[in-house]
Write an enzyme that holds these catalytic residues in place. Structure first.
Site, PDB file in Angstrom:
ATOM      1  N   ASP A   1     -56.359  39.648   1.170  1.00 10.89           N
ATOM      2  CA  ASP A   1     -57.083  38.379   1.043  1.00 10.89           C
ATOM      3  C   ASP A   1     -58.499  38.560   1.585  1.00 10.89           C
ATOM      4  O   ASP A   1     -58.671  39.044   2.709  1.00 10.89           O
ATOM      5  CB  ASP A   1     -56.343  37.331   1.884  1.00 10.89           C
ATOM      6  CG  ASP A   1     -56.454  35.938   1.310  1.00 10.89           C
ATOM      7  OD1 ASP A   1     -57.089  35.779   0.256  1.00 10.89           O
ATOM      8  OD2 ASP A   1     -55.869  35.029   1.922  1.00 10.89           O
ATOM      9  N   GLU A  40     -60.869  33.012  -2.959  1.00 13.79           N
ATOM     10  CA  GLU A  40     -60.784  31.583  -3.274  1.00 13.79           C
ATOM     11  C   GLU A  40     -62.028  31.128  -4.022  1.00 13.79           C
ATOM     12  O   GLU A  40     -63.143  31.491  -3.614  1.00 13.79           O
ATOM     13  CB  GLU A  40     -60.673  30.773  -1.966  1.00 13.79           C
ATOM     14  CG  GLU A  40     -59.446  31.106  -1.146  1.00 13.79           C
ATOM     15  CD  GLU A  40     -59.356  30.294   0.153  1.00 13.79           C
ATOM     16  OE1 GLU A  40     -60.168  29.360   0.344  1.00 13.79           O
ATOM     17  OE2 GLU A  40     -58.465  30.597   0.958  1.00 13.79           O
ATOM     18  N   LYS A  95     -57.686  39.173  -3.234  1.00  7.76           N
ATOM     19  CA  LYS A  95     -57.649  37.770  -3.658  1.00  7.76           C
ATOM     20  C   LYS A  95     -58.850  37.064  -3.069  1.00  7.76           C
ATOM     21  O   LYS A  95     -59.230  37.334  -1.923  1.00  7.76           O
ATOM     22  CB  LYS A  95     -56.356  37.094  -3.176  1.00  7.76           C
ATOM     23  CG  LYS A  95     -56.327  35.588  -3.491  1.00  7.76           C
ATOM     24  CD  LYS A  95     -55.011  34.956  -3.146  1.00  7.76           C
ATOM     25  CE  LYS A  95     -54.868  34.543  -1.695  1.00  7.76           C
ATOM     26  NZ  LYS A  95     -55.926  33.615  -1.216  1.00  7.76           N
ATOM     27  N   SER A 153     -54.112  33.702   6.139  1.00  9.58           N
ATOM     28  CA  SER A 153     -53.246  32.816   6.924  1.00  9.58           C
ATOM     29  C   SER A 153     -52.796  33.514   8.204  1.00  9.58           C
ATOM     30  O   SER A 153     -52.321  32.864   9.133  1.00  9.58           O
ATOM     31  CB  SER A 153     -52.021  32.397   6.095  1.00  9.58           C
ATOM     32  OG  SER A 153     -51.411  33.533   5.507  1.00  9.58           O
ATOM     33  N   GLU A 188     -52.839  26.397  -5.506  1.00  5.16           N
ATOM     34  CA  GLU A 188     -52.335  25.849  -4.246  1.00  5.16           C
ATOM     35  C   GLU A 188     -52.475  24.330  -4.187  1.00  5.16           C
ATOM     36  O   GLU A 188     -53.557  23.782  -4.468  1.00  5.16           O
ATOM     37  CB  GLU A 188     -53.086  26.501  -3.056  1.00  5.16           C
ATOM     38  CG  GLU A 188     -52.591  25.976  -1.713  1.00  5.16           C
ATOM     39  CD  GLU A 188     -52.914  26.876  -0.520  1.00  5.16           C
ATOM     40  OE1 GLU A 188     -53.475  27.967  -0.719  1.00  5.16           O
ATOM     41  OE2 GLU A 188     -52.593  26.462   0.615  1.00  5.16           O
TER      42      GLU A 188
HETATM   43  O1  KIV Z   1     -53.674  33.271   3.139  1.00  4.64           O
HETATM   44  C1  KIV Z   1     -52.635  33.039   2.519  1.00  4.64           C
HETATM   45  O2  KIV Z   1     -51.515  33.211   3.022  1.00  4.64           O
HETATM   46  C2  KIV Z   1     -52.757  32.542   1.159  1.00  4.64           C
HETATM   47  C3  KIV Z   1     -51.503  32.076   0.489  1.00  4.64           C
HETATM   48  C4  KIV Z   1     -51.129  30.781   1.050  1.00  4.64           C
HETATM   49  C5  KIV Z   1     -51.627  32.025  -0.978  1.00  4.64           C
HETATM   50  O3  KIV Z   1     -53.821  32.480   0.639  1.00  4.64           O
END
Ligand code: KIV
Length: 265
Positions: free
Chosen positions: A84, A116, A114, A46, A183
């Protein structure tokens, strides 16, 4: 001081203690969040939207995320720092996924990654975990799939989607995820998944039954005006505070009130 590990996060679910998580992208914010005592700090892709002003997360790359992971890891003493994995850093092949995930730990100082995706990413996740890298899953509305949905739309509304998400949550647990972000799905489905898996669920727009909650820090601090999201509670309005401070600065410079004698050499 207890350092938060994936074992702490998993234990919190069995103890019924809610898990607190926010995103952070820079040194100062990460320091503040860690001082307050959040368990998880996610360096989310994000960042591409709330810091770089892009309309989605797709143009974030590993170099961008790495730079921010380093800034955050450098200062965090206690929280679990999760990096991420950006778009196309894990989708093309398991080999790419393992190498890039490892990069965030070896070069960035993160403690986990993390990514997706549902059941179709279980083999990828399994291989990353087998390489010694903790993985947080991410199900529901997946921002990297925004073009597939035709917008950032609520997922898990049809019976077919519900079944897919429950099945995926179980597959992610089986593959070795230590937790799963849920989410933008109906609260009822968030509750069902939370009760079905034994690893913690971290909700963002997935209702109150999740084992923990995460928000984008810029959203909850009112430091980003790009989106008006139903699931975000604004705990501050930094934009207004900053505007006011900058207005006063500008006024003082124009009038000659800044700098004063004391502020000069
Ligand atoms: O990129 C991000 O901030 C996220 C969160 C919204 C979980 O994946």
């Amino acid at each position: 001081m207890e350092k938060i590990s994936i074992n702490t996060i998993k234990r919190m679910k069995s103890d019924g203690e809610k898990i607190t998580a926010l995103t952070a992208y820079d040194f100062n914010m990460a320091k503040l969040l860690d001082e307050v005592g959040l368990e998880i700090i996610l360096v989310g892709d994000s960042v591409n939207m709330v810091v770089y002003g892009e309309e989605n997360t797709l143009s974030a790359d590993i170099w961008m995320i790495l730079r921010h992971v380093k800034a955050v890891s450098r200062v965090v003493q206690r929280a679990l720092v999760v990096a991420d994995m950006p778009f196309m850093s894990y989708q093309p092949s398991i080999r790419d996924a393992v190498r890039n995930a490892g990069f965030f730990l070896s070069h960035g100082g993160a403690k986990g990654v993390k990514l997706e995706g549902g059941i179709e990413f279980a083999p990828t996740i399994q291989k990353i975990v087998e390489s010694g890298i903790p993985v947080m899953g991410h199900l529901g509305m997946l921002p990297q799939s925004v073009n597939k949905y035709g917008g950032f739309k609520v997922q898990g509304k049809t019976e077919e989607q519900k079944e897919y998400l429950v099945e995926s949550a179980l597959a992610l647990e089986e593959a070795g995820c230590f937790s799963i972000v849920l989410e933008k799905i109906p609260a009822e489905l968030g509750e069902k998944i939370t009760k079905t898996v034994s690893i913690p669920t971290i909700g963002i727009g997935a209702g109150p039954a999740c084992d923990g909650q995460i928000l984008v820090v810029n959203d909850m601090l009112g430091f980003f005006e790009g989106m008006n999201l139903k699931f975000v509670r604004k705990y501050a309005n930094l934009n207004d505070i900053i505007r006011q401070a900058v207005r006063e600065y500008s006024k003082d410079v124009k009038s000659g009130a800044f700098p004063s004698k004391d502020e000069s050499f």
